[in-house]
Scaffold this motif. Structure first.
Motif, PDB file in Angstrom:
ATOM      1  N   PRO A 293       0.799  -1.237   0.000  1.00  0.00           N
ATOM      2  CA  PRO A 293       0.000   0.000   0.000  1.00  0.00           C
ATOM      3  C   PRO A 293       0.827   1.281   0.000  1.00  0.00           C
ATOM      4  N   LEU A 294       2.119   1.190   0.302  1.00  0.00           N
ATOM      5  CA  LEU A 294       2.965   2.389   0.346  1.00  0.00           C
ATOM      6  C   LEU A 294       3.529   2.764  -1.018  1.00  0.00           C
TER       7      LEU A 294
ATOM      8  N   LEU B 285      -2.561   6.903  10.831  1.00  0.00           N
ATOM      9  CA  LEU B 285      -2.069   7.053   9.455  1.00  0.00           C
ATOM     10  C   LEU B 285      -2.218   5.753   8.663  1.00  0.00           C
TER      11      LEU B 285
ATOM     12  N   ASP C 292      -5.716   5.413   7.544  1.00  0.00           N
ATOM     13  CA  ASP C 292      -6.014   6.313   6.421  1.00  0.00           C
ATOM     14  C   ASP C 292      -5.474   5.750   5.100  1.00  0.00           C
ATOM     15  N   ILE C 293      -4.253   5.201   5.147  1.00  0.00           N
ATOM     16  CA  ILE C 293      -3.633   4.658   3.931  1.00  0.00           C
ATOM     17  C   ILE C 293      -4.368   3.411   3.457  1.00  0.00           C
TER      18      ILE C 293
ATOM     19  N   ALA D 293      -3.774  10.699   1.590  1.00  0.00           N
ATOM     20  CA  ALA D 293      -3.102  10.126   2.763  1.00  0.00           C
ATOM     21  C   ALA D 293      -1.695   9.633   2.420  1.00  0.00           C
ATOM     22  N   LEU D 294      -1.558   8.875   1.321  1.00  0.00           N
ATOM     23  CA  LEU D 294      -0.253   8.325   0.969  1.00  0.00           C
ATOM     24  C   LEU D 294       0.706   9.425   0.539  1.00  0.00           C
TER      25      LEU D 294
ATOM     26  N   TYR E  54       1.904  11.227   3.517  1.00  0.00           N
ATOM     27  CA  TYR E  54       2.824  10.399   4.298  1.00  0.00           C
ATOM     28  C   TYR E  54       4.227  10.422   3.682  1.00  0.00           C
ATOM     29  N   LYS E  55       4.298  10.417   2.360  1.00  0.00           N
ATOM     30  CA  LYS E  55       5.599  10.484   1.697  1.00  0.00           C
ATOM     31  C   LYS E  55       6.296  11.828   1.991  1.00  0.00           C
TER      32      LYS E  55
END
Length: 599
Positions: A332-333, A537, A540-541, A548-549, A552-553
């Motif tokens: 997912p990231l 977080l 959310d992702i 969200a992603l 986060y990055k």
């Protein structure tokens, strides 16, 4: 991994980290030390004129960070060699060489921050105008300058530096008492055999299926601490009092304000954590009531809280399989994250196998300009895969930061250091729950791990934070911190947090004396905030919340380029408000309900 413990020489090269990425040969390591020695001489030669002009300040600042970056490579190389086999004299020698030059460098640059604080805001503004190249360092310069009101004269700072070993004595004495002098004695195990009771064996007995075994081990440990309670009480009182005095000397209103000021953490963040946690204690009370009923206990004590609800989950993962699972779980990231993760796995960033003399546990250490390194001691249990995901979170935050930030903004602050790592744990557990959706035993095992981890990291660390603030506040008011006062407060909080399902111990207890973190000066609350932020977080992702992603990055790439509160805001979380905590507790409650449904 092999069952027989290997020597370092027997470990396959593929399972060791590649130190030649830092220095090709040991001769290069020694040349780097010589180079730092020369830079130290140059730094000292320029120190007196550092604030005379913008050019002088720029020259010294560039030299300081250039030398520090090389110094971190020296330390990183020595630490990797040493930690691979701490019994190897050669590695010990390299480490000693590295520590000597680190200490020498730190002493040589100790003038820098005090001199920056002596500049007025107008002077610094003028320097930035005169030499635009200085703007690369502006955040750090202004952050140092903002501490001017709490920085003493050079003579006073030197005096405090000389006193620091004495100030640290209380912590050192407590540590030696705990690690070396305290003896828990012998105990009969479940098979009737006499074994030495240590912290490690006590942890094993805490998960025993035999409640009498758990009780005897816990009581014996408690008795040992009880016998030393006056000494533990004196060292903690001394440490707390010293910190309160330092806060006064440095013109802070309190020790808490002093310890949160450097990173501009509002004290309200601390209070919001405690207050919000209290509002959600019912969730933990409900879980413990379920635990007590499920285990069939007439009385559940605090030493019963770690008994596995699922005794044998049959979840064994070899290193290669653990890497595959981690890769899939962190999908997912995004593809860029997975590409970096693949590089970590394939380019020997990880020292995986357990071997004789190797440093225990697991950690990540970044070498800027090279790559991060990860130490593991793999043993095929699920916890090893979880540790891999956790340390990879640290490693890839370093990768994103190093690609986006210069060296002087690469060391992200402690307040945010555990967010990326614990977020990866959440993603791993989510993946495993979906993968084993049709296996109630494994699903219950993972949920129990997740729930107990949340309790240990959020609820328990918040309890510690509340107790810590109490003892500092009482000392500041002039109250004597006696062992009885500390025991009554700590045990009262334990009762309040655990709820009615957990019965009071049938003996007098001094658990407060067992916690070394109370010497870390308002540190423990950050475990709780980081876990809660990461939980929110990850949710959310996983749910695909818009932005969200991407946010986060940005967080991963920020490093130390801003204050932690502002960096976390880039990820979409405002820690000055309680929303992230409420979201984390909601997820915790849902997991408890799911666990109850399965079992």
């Amino acid at each position: 991994m092999a069952k027989k413990q290997l020597t370092r020489a027997e470990v396959p090269e593929a399972l060791t980290w590649n130190v030649t990425d830092i220095f090709t040969t040991e001769a290069d390591f020694k040349k780097a030390i010589q180079q730092v020695e020369k830079q130290i001489v140059e730094i000292q030669a320029n120190s007196k004129h550092m604030t005379e002009s913008a050019t002088q300040l720029l020259t010294l600042t560039e030299l300081l960070y250039e030398s520090e970056e090389l110094l971190m490579k020296v330390y990183g190389y020595a630490a990797r060699v040493n930690d691979g086999d701490t019994a190897d004299p050669h590695g010990n020698d390299l480490m000693n060489q590295a520590l000597l030059i680190v200490n020498k460098w730190e002493a040589a640059v100790s003038f820098y921050d005090p001199k920056i604080t002596q500049l007025s805001a107008a002077q610094l503004d003028q320097f930035l105008d005169d030499k635009p190249e200085l703007k690369r360092y502006e955040f750090n310069l202004r952050r140092i300058q903002e501490q001017a009101a709490h920085t003493l004269t050079p003579a006073e700072e030197k005096l405090l530096a000389q006193l620091q070993p004495a100030i640290d004595d209380a912590s050192d004495i407590s540590s030696k008492l705990d690690d070396a002098d305290l003896d828990f004695g012998m105990i009969k195990d479940e098979n009737g055999e006499e074994v030495q009771l240590t912290n490690a064996t006590a942890s094993e007995f805490a998960t025993s299926a035999d409640q009498d075994m758990r009780m005897r081990a816990s009581k014996q440990v408690a008795k040992a601490y009880r016998s030393m309670r006056n000494t533990f009480g004196a060292t903690l009182k001394s440490h707390v009092h010293a910190q309160n005095i330092l806060a006064t000397i440095r013109h802070f209103d309190s020790a808490r304000q002093m310890n949160l000021a450097d990173q501009k953490i509002p004290e309200a963040v601390y209070d919001t954590l405690i207050n919000t946690t209290h509002e959600h204690l019912d969730l933990m009370h409900d879980y413990y009531a379920f635990r007590k009923a499920y285990l069939g206990l007439d009385h559940m004590y605090q030493f019963d809280r770690h008994v596995p609800l699922v005794a044998d989950a049959k979840l064994s993962l070899a290193f290669e399989e653990g890497k595959k699972v981690t890769m899939a779980a962190l999908a997912p990231l995004g593809k860029d994250y997975q590409n970096y993760l693949q590089e970590e796995f394939e380019q020997r960033w990880i020292d995986a196998a357990e071997n004789k003399g190797k440093r225990s546990g697991g950690y990540e250490d970044d070498v800027y300009g090279v790559h991060p390194y990860i130490l593991l001691n793999w043993n095929d249990i699920y916890d090893s895969t979880s540790t891999l995901a956790h340390e990879s979170g640290h490693a890839l935050q370093s990768v994103y930061t190093d690609k986006a930030q210069p060296f002087w903004y690469s060391q992200y602050p402690i307040f945010i250091a555990e967010i990326a790592s614990t977020l990866n744990e959440s993603l791993l557990n989510h993946y495993m729950l979906e993968k084993y959706a049709d296996d109630p035993q494994i699903k219950a095992f993972i949920l129990t791990q997740d729930v107990d981890n949340f309790i240990g990291t959020v609820y328990r660390q918040t309890l510690f934070a509340e107790f810590e603030h109490f003892i500092y506040t009482e000392d500041a008011k002039g109250t004597t911190l006696t062992p009885d006062l500390m025991a009554d407060k700590f045990n009262g909080l334990f009762k309040e947090y655990n709820g009615d399902a957990v019965t009071d111990l049938p003996w007098k207890d001094d658990t407060w004396a067992q916690i070394p973190h109370f010497y870390y000066d308002y540190y423990v609350y950050q475990y709780a905030t980081s876990k809660a932020i990461a939980t929110a977080l990850a949710d959310d992702i996983i749910s695909g919340k818009p932005g969200a992603l991407e946010n986060y990055k940005k967080f991963l790439s920020a490093g130390a380029s801003n204050y932690p509160v502002e960096i976390v805001k880039q990820a979409g979380v405002d820690v000055t408000k309680r929303d992230y905590l409420d979201q984390a507790f909601k997820i915790f409650g849902e997991e408890v309900e799911e666990l109850k449904r399965i079992l």
